[in-house]
Design a protein around this motif. Structure first.
Motif, short mmCIF file in Angstrom:
data_model
loop_
_atom_site.label_atom_id
_atom_site.label_comp_id
_atom_site.label_asym_id
_atom_site.label_seq_id
_atom_site.Cartn_x
_atom_site.Cartn_y
_atom_site.Cartn_z
N GLU A 184 0.82 -1.20 0.00
CA GLU A 184 0.00 0.00 0.00
C GLU A 184 0.86 1.26 0.00
OE1 GLU A 184 -2.14 0.58 3.88
OE2 GLU A 184 -1.34 -1.43 4.26
N ILE A 185 0.30 2.34 -0.55
CA ILE A 185 1.00 3.61 -0.64
C ILE A 185 -0.04 4.73 -0.68
CG2 ILE A 185 1.09 3.59 -3.17
CD1 ILE A 185 3.90 4.89 -2.90
N GLY A 186 0.35 5.91 -0.16
CA GLY A 186 -0.59 7.03 -0.20
C GLY A 186 -0.07 8.24 0.54
N PRO A 187 -0.78 9.36 0.43
CA PRO A 187 -0.35 10.62 1.05
C PRO A 187 -0.83 10.74 2.50
CG PRO A 187 -2.31 11.00 -0.24
CD PRO A 187 -1.97 9.55 -0.43
N GLU A 188 -0.15 11.62 3.24
CA GLU A 188 -0.60 12.00 4.56
C GLU A 188 -0.40 13.50 4.75
OE1 GLU A 188 1.89 9.88 7.42
OE2 GLU A 188 3.06 11.71 7.74
N ILE A 189 -1.18 14.08 5.66
CA ILE A 189 -1.02 15.47 6.04
C ILE A 189 -1.09 15.53 7.56
CG2 ILE A 189 -3.50 15.93 5.74
CD1 ILE A 189 -2.73 18.82 5.02
N SER A 190 -0.24 16.36 8.16
CA SER A 190 -0.22 16.42 9.63
C SER A 190 0.18 17.81 10.10
CB SER A 190 0.76 15.37 10.19
OG SER A 190 2.08 15.64 9.77
N TYR A 191 -0.16 18.08 11.35
CA TYR A 191 0.29 19.29 12.04
C TYR A 191 1.27 18.85 13.11
CZ TYR A 191 0.21 23.46 14.99
OH TYR A 191 0.57 24.56 15.74
N ILE A 192 2.47 19.43 13.12
CA ILE A 192 3.50 19.03 14.07
C ILE A 192 3.91 20.22 14.94
CG2 ILE A 192 5.42 19.51 12.49
CD1 ILE A 192 6.77 16.95 13.65
N GLU A 193 4.15 19.93 16.21
CA GLU A 193 4.67 20.93 17.13
C GLU A 193 5.82 20.32 17.92
OE1 GLU A 193 3.42 24.01 20.74
OE2 GLU A 193 1.94 22.59 19.94
N TYR A 194 6.97 20.98 17.86
CA TYR A 194 8.16 20.58 18.61
C TYR A 194 8.40 21.63 19.68
CZ TYR A 194 13.13 19.99 19.70
OH TYR A 194 14.33 19.84 20.35
N ARG A 195 8.62 21.18 20.93
CA ARG A 195 8.79 22.12 22.04
C ARG A 195 9.98 21.73 22.90
NH1 ARG A 195 5.41 21.69 25.84
NH2 ARG A 195 5.54 23.82 26.61
N GLU A 196 10.75 22.74 23.29
CA GLU A 196 11.71 22.63 24.38
C GLU A 196 11.13 23.51 25.48
OE1 GLU A 196 15.44 23.84 22.72
OE2 GLU A 196 15.58 22.10 21.40
N PRO A 197 10.42 22.89 26.46
CA PRO A 197 9.62 23.66 27.42
C PRO A 197 10.42 24.79 28.08
CG PRO A 197 9.17 21.33 27.65
CD PRO A 197 10.31 21.44 26.69
N GLY A 198 9.83 25.98 28.02
CA GLY A 198 10.45 27.15 28.61
C GLY A 198 11.54 27.78 27.76
N ILE A 199 11.82 27.17 26.57
CA ILE A 199 12.91 27.67 25.73
C ILE A 199 12.40 28.10 24.37
CG2 ILE A 199 15.13 27.14 24.65
CD1 ILE A 199 15.59 25.08 26.87
N ASN B 136 12.93 17.72 25.35
CA ASN B 136 12.01 18.20 24.33
C ASN B 136 10.88 17.21 24.09
OD1 ASN B 136 12.80 16.43 21.80
ND2 ASN B 136 14.73 17.08 22.74
N GLU B 137 9.83 17.69 23.44
CA GLU B 137 8.70 16.83 23.08
C GLU B 137 8.17 17.26 21.73
OE1 GLU B 137 6.15 17.27 26.42
OE2 GLU B 137 5.38 19.21 25.78
N SER B 138 7.66 16.28 21.00
CA SER B 138 7.13 16.51 19.66
C SER B 138 5.78 15.82 19.53
CB SER B 138 8.11 15.96 18.61
OG SER B 138 7.58 16.07 17.31
N THR B 139 4.79 16.55 19.04
CA THR B 139 3.45 16.01 18.84
C THR B 139 3.03 16.22 17.40
OG1 THR B 139 2.86 16.60 21.12
CG2 THR B 139 1.05 16.04 19.62
N GLU B 140 2.61 15.14 16.76
CA GLU B 140 2.18 15.19 15.36
C GLU B 140 0.79 14.56 15.25
OE1 GLU B 140 3.91 14.03 10.91
OE2 GLU B 140 4.86 13.22 12.72
N ILE B 141 -0.17 15.33 14.76
CA ILE B 141 -1.55 14.86 14.60
C ILE B 141 -1.94 15.01 13.14
CG2 ILE B 141 -3.96 15.21 15.27
CD1 ILE B 141 -2.95 16.36 17.91
N GLY B 142 -2.48 13.94 12.55
CA GLY B 142 -2.81 14.04 11.14
C GLY B 142 -3.68 12.90 10.66
#
Length: 279
Positions: A48-63, A266-272
């Motif tokens: 299988e193959i196909g496209p994806e779209i996502s919103y990503i946020e990378y954070r270094e808390p307080g920085i 750090n933390e990274s959250t990706e939703i898509g």
């Protein structure tokens, strides 16, 4: 994303999985009564193959933080014959905005990831199966601020490269309904083996040294829900997902020109959502 939010997301995924499991079991029971011609979960090769779209946020808390949209392509090959084997990869590109005391806009980001998984299909009925799995994964992130100057003109950007080595550990549940429809859910914990963060300071100022920091602890979480339609020759899948990483502070590198250099916690959250077509 805070720790409390992660706990809520994880609990929500677990509740979703339980509800799906209950719904699948009930539907299977009813469908068996009404229609004994439901297809078996037979051994098959899948590509299988196909496209994806996502919103990503990378954070270094307080920085600092970076956030933006990513656009990608997913591909996977899997084989089911009691034993399950899968090789999957993805490539994503997008532009993100950086913010702390200064800002950088439209930073080019690239994510490449490849995973190999192995598991076993437990067929609990003609239409329902659960597949626990474990494997190895590699994730590469290229965050390219090289040659850029902050909005205030006071800082120069540089190229950052992240490398994660990890083991996915999870379970997938799938139920086949009538007329070629099926639904499923995946819950996954990613055991973090090691990371390496490379800061290419030479791309900001010629002659500066590049630095590599080892990251030794952290974890990842993933979850998704799948809806699939099977036709005579092809199948189509829509799959909303969430991917989360929480990585602890790296080891320190002591350099003459900079002093102590490290990669902060750090933390990274990706939703898509991804859409695939397969056979």
């Amino acid at each position: 994303m805070s720790q409390s939010h992660i706990k809520v997301c994880t609990c929500s995924l677990i509740v979703t999985f339980i509800l799906l499991f209950s719904a699948f079991s009930f539907a299977q029971s009813e469908n068996t009564k009404l229609n004994t011609s439901l297809p078996l979960l037979e051994a098959r090769h899948f590509l299988e193959i196909g496209p994806e779209i996502s919103y990503i946020e990378y954070r270094e808390p307080g920085i600092m933080s970076e956030k933006g949209l990513m656009y990608g392509v997913d591909a996977a090959y899997s084989y089911h014959n009691g034993v399950m084997i899968m090789v999957a990869g993805r490539f994503s590109y997008g532009q993100v905005d950086y913010q702390n005391s200064v800002t950088f806009n439209n930073i080019d980001d690239i994510i490449f990831e490849i995973r190999t998984l192995g598991g076993y299909d437990f067929k609990l009925s003609k239409s329902f199966k659960m597949t626990p799995f474990i494997g190895l994964g590699y994730r590469y992130l290229r965050d390219d601020m090289a040659g850029r100057t902050s909005s205030s003109g006071s800082e120069k950007g540089y190229l950052r490269e992240s490398n994660y080595y990890y083991s996915p550990i999870g379970i997938e549940a799938v139920n086949v309904f009538e007329n070629g429809w099926s639904a499923g859910a995946i819950i996954e914990y990613d055991y973090f083996w090691k990371g390496k963060q490379k800061s290419n300071f030479s791309t900001a100022v010629a002659g500066y040294d590049d630095v590599e920091n080892d990251q030794n602890s952290g974890y990842g979480l993933r979850g998704s829900i799948m809806i699939k339609k099977q036709t005579a020759r092809l199948f189509f899948v829509i799959e909303p997902f969430i991917r989360y990483w929480n990585i602890d502070q790296s080891e320190v590198q002591n350099l003459t020109d900079y002093g102590a250099v490290l990669e902060p916690k750090n933390e990274s959250t990706e939703i898509g959502v991804k859409f695939t077509i397969g056979f």
